[in-house]
Design an enzyme around this catalytic site. Structure first.
Site, mmCIF file in Angstrom:
data_model
loop_
_atom_site.group_PDB
_atom_site.id
_atom_site.type_symbol
_atom_site.label_atom_id
_atom_site.label_comp_id
_atom_site.label_asym_id
_atom_site.label_seq_id
_atom_site.Cartn_x
_atom_site.Cartn_y
_atom_site.Cartn_z
ATOM 1 C CD GLU A 1 -3.140 -1.091 2.313
ATOM 2 O OE1 GLU A 1 -2.353 -1.701 3.322
ATOM 3 O OE2 GLU A 1 -4.059 -0.928 2.225
ATOM 4 C CD GLU B 1 -2.914 -6.139 3.363
ATOM 5 O OE1 GLU B 1 -3.206 -7.169 2.340
ATOM 6 O OE2 GLU B 1 -2.416 -5.208 3.757
HETATM 7 N N1 COA Z 1 4.534 -7.877 11.545
HETATM 8 C C1 COA Z 1 5.185 -8.451 12.730
HETATM 9 N N2 COA Z 1 6.066 -9.323 12.636
HETATM 10 C C2 COA Z 1 6.163 -9.850 11.233
HETATM 11 C C3 COA Z 1 5.708 -9.609 10.299
HETATM 12 C C4 COA Z 1 4.464 -8.577 10.554
HETATM 13 N N3 COA Z 1 4.023 -8.087 9.426
HETATM 14 N N4 COA Z 1 5.837 -10.461 9.074
HETATM 15 C C5 COA Z 1 6.642 -11.059 9.734
HETATM 16 N N5 COA Z 1 6.986 -11.009 11.140
HETATM 17 C C6 COA Z 1 7.893 -11.573 11.947
HETATM 18 C C7 COA Z 1 7.737 -13.075 12.058
HETATM 19 O O1 COA Z 1 6.598 -13.293 13.174
HETATM 20 C C8 COA Z 1 9.060 -13.632 12.202
HETATM 21 O O2 COA Z 1 9.265 -13.488 13.720
HETATM 22 P P1 COA Z 1 9.977 -14.416 14.691
HETATM 23 O O3 COA Z 1 11.458 -14.566 14.019
HETATM 24 O O4 COA Z 1 10.159 -13.816 16.055
HETATM 25 O O5 COA Z 1 9.076 -15.799 14.587
HETATM 26 C C9 COA Z 1 9.852 -12.776 11.670
HETATM 27 O O6 COA Z 1 9.128 -11.798 11.336
HETATM 28 C C10 COA Z 1 10.174 -13.392 10.309
HETATM 29 O O7 COA Z 1 9.167 -13.924 9.569
HETATM 30 P P2 COA Z 1 8.907 -15.422 8.969
HETATM 31 O O8 COA Z 1 7.711 -15.576 8.131
HETATM 32 O O9 COA Z 1 9.789 -16.386 9.707
HETATM 33 O O10 COA Z 1 10.262 -15.077 7.683
HETATM 34 P P3 COA Z 1 10.021 -15.629 6.093
HETATM 35 O O11 COA Z 1 11.550 -14.868 5.615
HETATM 36 O O12 COA Z 1 10.113 -16.881 6.027
HETATM 37 O O13 COA Z 1 9.022 -14.669 5.540
HETATM 38 C C11 COA Z 1 7.582 -12.913 4.993
HETATM 39 C C12 COA Z 1 8.828 -13.484 5.638
HETATM 40 C C13 COA Z 1 7.593 -11.097 4.960
HETATM 41 C C14 COA Z 1 7.202 -13.476 3.726
HETATM 42 C C15 COA Z 1 6.402 -13.449 6.036
HETATM 43 O O14 COA Z 1 6.889 -13.182 7.291
HETATM 44 C C16 COA Z 1 5.073 -12.986 5.739
HETATM 45 O O15 COA Z 1 4.474 -13.130 4.674
HETATM 46 N N6 COA Z 1 4.620 -11.965 6.770
HETATM 47 C C17 COA Z 1 3.431 -11.335 6.784
HETATM 48 C C18 COA Z 1 3.222 -10.570 5.653
HETATM 49 C C19 COA Z 1 1.687 -9.935 5.675
HETATM 50 O O16 COA Z 1 0.652 -10.785 5.880
HETATM 51 N N7 COA Z 1 1.470 -8.683 5.701
HETATM 52 C C20 COA Z 1 0.317 -8.008 5.728
HETATM 53 C C21 COA Z 1 0.231 -7.377 7.071
HETATM 54 S S1 COA Z 1 -1.073 -6.215 7.043
#
Ligand code: COA
Length: 678
Positions: free
Chosen positions: A105, A125
């Site tokens: 966004e 989301e």
């Molecule tokens: N907010 C807070 N914490 C987040 C986060 C977010 N949006 N996205 C990831 N994290 C944290 C995870 O909980 C994890 O924490 P930990 O190490 O304490 O367990 C850490 O960041 C790493 O994330 P992880 O998913 O293990 O790493 P990855 O490299 O496999 O994947 C992403 C990275 C970004 C692809 C994945 O974390 C993801 O899909 N995140 C959510 C994205 C999302 O839904 N965004 C929309 C929110 S509105």
């Protein structure tokens, strides 16, 4: 504390950099820093353009999920996006890693988006039970059209930068090695031109010209979206983007977003997001435990299970030696693996080259000796303790020291299996779920002697092969099947008391499971484990087998199946069940849907509580992870333990008591203390 946002000057460009590990989530301090940087640029005449970029592994990966459900602290993300877009100086988003959710966004609010080819963009989301809430549903269709926006908003899978460029979401792809430099050059080239604001674009008219696209999209994805609230809200929001002014559309988005944010589905899905990540962590394992490198895997058994397990490793580029006792079984197993890959290729999800390279990593063999150099061997043979022990004895003698020996058993005692070896520390359970190349769950069974590095290896490996892992202690059926058996017990009992078996299935379907226990029996095969003597009938299942009702593969099991595999309840089966009920003297009565649901699900919660009480699961959320990924428990309820928390543990306890079913101490004590599991 210093701000995660810093700014630097590159000539007349202001470079705004976020450094908020691990994923540059858009927490309050990041938002505040971004807004301040935009204000700084506006106030400084020497600045002519702005680049927003991130340090570390990724561009903003989304809103900070840990802030959800807490009192909001300004500036809000919509405010930050509005401030960026309102800038009169061109703002360029320089994207690497994953620009997800709020990150996407922000990018949409920028006037230009440049990315490296390896980047991904998306609005996930919906996977958290939400829709974008910072005008993403209104800006995206205006930029790329409603039709291209729908899958992004409603399904939530990210797209590659290349695909994003194709639909108009990314302006230019830049050199992987020089994003910062490329973005600054790009920004420079836009100085002095009128800034293109996404909110003012009008590519969103396709949905107005052809409103059928919304219903068509809904129909095409109906099965995938069944039961979820957020996808429909997403469709509504994208549609509104074509029909309403930007300001009105944003209001609509906000209303839909707020409703979802305060609902239980999103709470459940956010719970699951963190549950999945927590499940990969083993509490009592030292952080510096070194996993064992796995460069070659052996698999014993080339049947459905062994073949499916092999595919996980082949797809991840890890060579596999697969062993069978007889050549024809080995040939059949190998051919099935190839056929599965070719089917995937036919559906366009794999290239023919990828099929060949996966198959090129597979070595079929009849000789245990060929597994000697494997770092991990997974046994997937018949569920019989003596057979398994024999396999492990042989493996222990033939496979190099230091290699891990794993069993795919779904309920047998790993510790007993380990006694067949002289390396019990290297024995672990790796319970895959059928079809093993598709199902996400991997139950990692920790034996009494399993070494820490072996466990750490299993957890790391699960990620490498795209599985979601959860650790279970050794107990019959581990976490998943142990709880399943409680549900099955009640299902069997309910049909004896007068509930129709299809009603039992339908109650679970309505709850959100993909199928009920009797459908599941038909799919798996009623004859699994059958003694094959039609004259010996002591259970309903044996009675079905005796008349050839083996399940879907025979065209009939509990249900009759037509050519399209549609099920209809069978009079013959109804009669068989009625006869059993009469013989057992069970009085017949009408059983309500509510009773069916409660008797199927509450005993599972109780068993989950016992599993926690005995320390067989590390945490309640691990149980949720097992049931959501291995058994189709609906994600939007958060899994059995989270669901129990939402309906109240006292409700579960009184429900169990009402039906005279056992309540374990742990469940009772938490209910009495007004506590939850999670
Ligand atoms: N907010 C807070 N914490 C987040 C986060 C977010 N949006 N996205 C990831 N994290 C944290 C995870 O909980 C994890 O924490 P930990 O190490 O304490 O367990 C850490 O960041 C790493 O994330 P992880 O998913 O293990 O790493 P990855 O490299 O496999 O994947 C992403 C990275 C970004 C692809 C994945 O974390 C993801 O899909 N995140 C959510 C994205 C999302 O839904 N965004 C929309 C929110 S509105």
């Amino acid at each position: 504390m210093s701000s995660p946002i810093s700014t630097s000057r590159q000539g007349d460009i202001l470079v705004v950099t976020s450094d908020n590990p691990p994923v540059n989530a858009l927490g309050q301090r990041v938002r505040e820093g971004l807004k301040a940087a935009i204000e700084q640029a506006a106030a400084d005449d020497a600045i002519k353009a702005i680049v927003i970029r991130c340090e570390g592994r990724t561009f903003f990966a989304g809103a900070d999920i840990t802030e959800f459900g807490k009192p909001p602290q300004g500036p809000s993300l919509p405010e930050v996006c509005a401030a960026i877009e309102a800038s009169d100086k061109p703002v360029v988003a320089a994207i690497h890693g994953t620009a997800l959710g709020g990150g996407c966004e922000i990018a949409l609010a920028c006037h230009y988006r440049v990315a490296v080819p390896s980047a991904k963009l998306g609005l996930p989301e919906v996977k958290l039970g939400l829709i974008p809430g910072a005008a993403g549903t209104q800006r995206l269709p205006r930029l790329v059209g409603a039709e291209a926006a729908l899958p992004l908003v409603v399904i939530g899978n990210p797209v590659s930068a290349k695909q994003a460029q194709k639909i108009g979401l990314v302006d230019t792809l830049l050199d992987e090695a020089d994003l910062a430099g490329g973005a600054a050059t790009f920004a420079k080239s836009q100085i002095g031109k009128p800034v293109p604001r996404t909110s003012e674009m009008n590519n969103n008219r396709d949905g107005v010209a052809n409103p059928d696209i919304f219903d068509e999209f809904r129909a095409k994805n109906g099965r995938k979206l069944r039961g979820f609230d957020a996808p429909n809200a997403g469709i509504e929001a994208v549609r509104a983007a074509g029909e309403l002014s930007f300001a009105e559309g944003v209001k609509k988005e906000r209303a839909l977003f707020s409703k979802l944010m305060t609902g239980t589905q999103s709470a459940a899905m956010r719970h699951y997001f963190f549950a999945e990540r927590a499940a990969n962590k083993i509490d009592d394992l030292a952080a510096d435990t070194k996993p064992i490198p796995i460069e070659k895997v052996g698999i014993i058994g080339a049947g459905t299970m062994g073949g499916g397990i092999a595919m996980n490793f082949l797809s991840a580029g890890i060579p596999v030696n697969i062993l069978e006792m007889k050549q024809d079984a080995l040939d059949r197993g190998t051919a099935t693996i190839r056929k599965n890959y070719e089917n995937t290729a036919k559906r366009g999800r794999m290239s023919p080259e990828q099929v060949e390279s996966a198959m090129g990593l597979l070595t079929p063999t009849l000789e245990y000796g060929e597994l000697a150099e494997c770092d991990l061997v997974i046994e997937a043979v018949y569920e019989n303790m003596d057979v398994k022990k024999e396999v492990f004895r042989t493996l222990d003698e033939t496979v190099k020291q230091g290699a891990i020996l794993a069993s795919n058993t779904s309920y047998l005692d790993i510790d007993e299996i380990a006694t067949a070896t002289k390396r019990p520390g290297y024995v672990v359970g790796l319970h895959f779920f059928s079809p093993a190349n598709v199902m996400k769950l991997l139950e990692v069974v920790r034996g009494a002697n399993t070494r820490d590095d072996v466990l750490a290896t299993a957890m790391k490996l699960s990620k490498a092969i795209g599985k979601v892992a959860a650790v279970s202690g050794v107990c019959p059926g581990f976490i998943g099947n142990r709880m399943l058996s409680k549900r099955q017990e009640q299902a069997n009992q309910l049909i004896m008391e007068g509930a129709n078996y299809w009603e039992v299935d339908d109650v679970l379907l309505e709850f959100g499971f993909p199928m009920g226990p009797f459908q599941m029996g038909d799919l798996a095969g009623i004859d699994i484990g059958w003694h094959r003597d039609p004259s010996k009938v002591t259970t309903v299942r044996e009675a079905l087998c005796a008349v050839g009702r083996f399940g879907q593969k025979a065209g009939k099991g509990f249900y009759d199946y037509d050519e399209a595999r549609q099920r209809t309840p069978s009079d013959e089966v109804k009669q068989i069940i009625a006869d059993f009920a009469t013989r057992s003297g069970t009085p017949q009565r009408d059983v309500s849907k509510q009773e069916i649901e409660e008797r199927l699900l509450y005993p599972m919660v109780n068993e989950g509580a016992k599993i926690l009480e005995e320390g067989m699961a590390q945490r309640a959320s691990d149980i949720d992870v097992v049931w959501i990924n291995g058994y189709g428990w609906p994600l939007y309820t958060g899994g059995p333990m989270f669901w129990a928390d939402t309906i109240g543990l006292d409700t579960v306890v009184s429900g169990l008591e009402k039906y005279g079913l056992p309540v374990c101490d742990y469940l009772r004590s938490r209910a009495e203390a007004g506590k939850t599991f999670n």
